[in-house]
Design an enzyme around this catalytic site. Structure first.
Site, mmCIF file in Angstrom:
data_model
loop_
_atom_site.group_PDB
_atom_site.id
_atom_site.type_symbol
_atom_site.label_atom_id
_atom_site.label_comp_id
_atom_site.label_asym_id
_atom_site.label_seq_id
_atom_site.Cartn_x
_atom_site.Cartn_y
_atom_site.Cartn_z
ATOM 1 N N HIS A 76 -9.869 1.807 -0.392
ATOM 2 C CA HIS A 76 -9.646 2.361 0.714
ATOM 3 C C HIS A 76 -10.918 2.256 1.675
ATOM 4 O O HIS A 76 -11.959 2.532 1.050
ATOM 5 C CB HIS A 76 -9.200 3.841 0.686
ATOM 6 N N HIS A 99 0.964 -1.265 -0.042
ATOM 7 C CA HIS A 99 0.044 -0.100 -0.034
ATOM 8 C C HIS A 99 0.899 1.209 0.050
ATOM 9 O O HIS A 99 1.358 1.713 0.872
ATOM 10 C CB HIS A 99 -0.901 -0.069 1.097
ATOM 11 N N HIS A 103 1.295 4.953 -2.333
ATOM 12 C CA HIS A 103 0.842 6.086 -3.575
ATOM 13 C C HIS A 103 2.014 6.464 -3.860
ATOM 14 O O HIS A 103 2.826 7.056 -3.434
ATOM 15 C CB HIS A 103 -0.273 7.018 -3.021
ATOM 16 N N GLU A 130 -10.644 3.914 7.393
ATOM 17 C CA GLU A 130 -9.676 4.897 7.798
ATOM 18 C C GLU A 130 -10.422 5.999 8.259
ATOM 19 O O GLU A 130 -10.334 6.310 9.368
ATOM 20 C CB GLU A 130 -8.658 5.245 6.460
#
Length: 330
Positions: A192, A12, A14, A195
């Site tokens: 996602h 994970h 970006h 969170e």
């Protein structure tokens, strides 16, 4: 050897969010773009909260304007990862930022990214796979275009599809069409959730999008029945503890639920998310987990195994990476 020296698998991260601040400043200078407002006095990224973080993230990304910029970015990011002894990494790529969602332009950007990844695999031994990712706050229609980009480039390098962005925008189910398109193309799925959205967002992602991994997912801990369901189904959580603490999801490392989730049978993995934004590296994540929860080498080997089992790669790649995880004296 300390736990931070162990080989690591990251699922994970970006790509744009992993851009070193100095790299972005240098690119901004080349392009005569003033980005001074997104850095603090020490040259680090500066933001107030998660929503401000998204604005700073997109401002930093604004100077990445060509395939060559992404080639340079990919090399810079993978050099940082390799320095933490990451041997396999999956990176979220946003076709929205790589050609505006146009398939032909995306193919050019992707070719540049893959060229850099192939070079770094030869030079540093780090293997990268790409997960094109729609941006939730850009809306469902744009997500369909992102899924088309992903579907048109599926292969050995592009292996998954996901969604990031602001969890407060819309519902997971709004993006079902895009995820169905990606699934039909043979891409593996993650999203996602959990969170900023509560446990229900995790349940929605599993039920509506039929994902096999959840990005973050940590707030599932607020619903123990859901935790049991995740464990039983073998859903894997891409947990990013340093990110969660830096953004205030949890006030401190000892409050983070990763150990409790693991204790309850959930398959957890460890990643950095957007490492320079959170002053993190994979070495740092491993060190803090060992310090906070008393985890030892066997614990981290278990985390690596869970990550490798859940990796969106072919079996030949999985086998090659597995050999690198074996102790030198095995």
């Amino acid at each position: 050897m300390t736990v931070s020296d162990l080989p690591k698998i990251e699922l994970h991260m970006h790509l744009e969010g992993a851009a070193p601040p100095a790299f972005i400043r240098g690119l901004a200078k080349e392009k005569n773009t003033d980005l001074a407002g997104i850095f603090d006095e020490n040259g680090a990224y500066k933001y107030k909260d998660f929503w401000d973080f998204l604005k700073v993230y997109e401002a930093a990304t604004s100077v990445l304007k060509s395939p060559q910029d992404y080639y340079r970015l990919t090399r810079a990011v993978l050099e940082e990862s390799a320095a933490s002894n990451v041997i396999y990494t999956e990176s979220f790529l946003a076709p929205d930022f790589c050609g505006g969602g146009d398939v032909a332009a995306w193919q050019d950007y992707l070719a540049a990214i893959k060229q850099a990844a192939d070079e770094m695999e030869r030079e540093a031994g780090i293997v990268m796979r790409a997960i094109p990712t729609c941006v939730r706050h850009f809306g469902p229609d744009q997500a369909k275009q992102t899924a088309l980009c992903a579907a048109e480039t599926v292969g050995d390098f592009v292996t998954g599809f996901g969604m990031g962005g602001d969890e407060a925008m819309g519902k997971q189910n709004d993006f079902k069409y895009a995820f169905d398109m990606a699934r039909e193309a043979g891409l593996r799925l993650t999203s996602h959730a959990g969170e900023w959205g509560g446990p229900e967002s995790v349940r929605d992602a599993i039920r509506d999008l039929k994902v096999e991994r959840i990005g973050h997912g940590v707030r599932a801990i607020e619903d123990l029945a859901l935790v049991d369901e995740i464990a039983e189904a073998g859903i894997v959580l891409e947990v990013c503890p340093g990110s969660n603490v830096a953004l205030g999801v949890y006030p401190k490392w000892s409050d983070h639920p990763i150990a409790e989730l693991r204790k309850r049978g959930v398959k957890v993995t460890v990643s950095t998310d957007d490492p320079p934004f959170f002053h993190s590296t994979m070495r740092y994540e491993f060190d803090r987990l060992a310090e906070t929860f008393g985890w030892e080498e066997a614990d981290f080997l278990e985390l690596n195994k869970a990550a490798l089992d859940a990796a969106f790669c072919d079996e030949a790649t999985r086998g090659a990476v597995a050999k690198k995880l074996e102790p030198a004296d095995a």
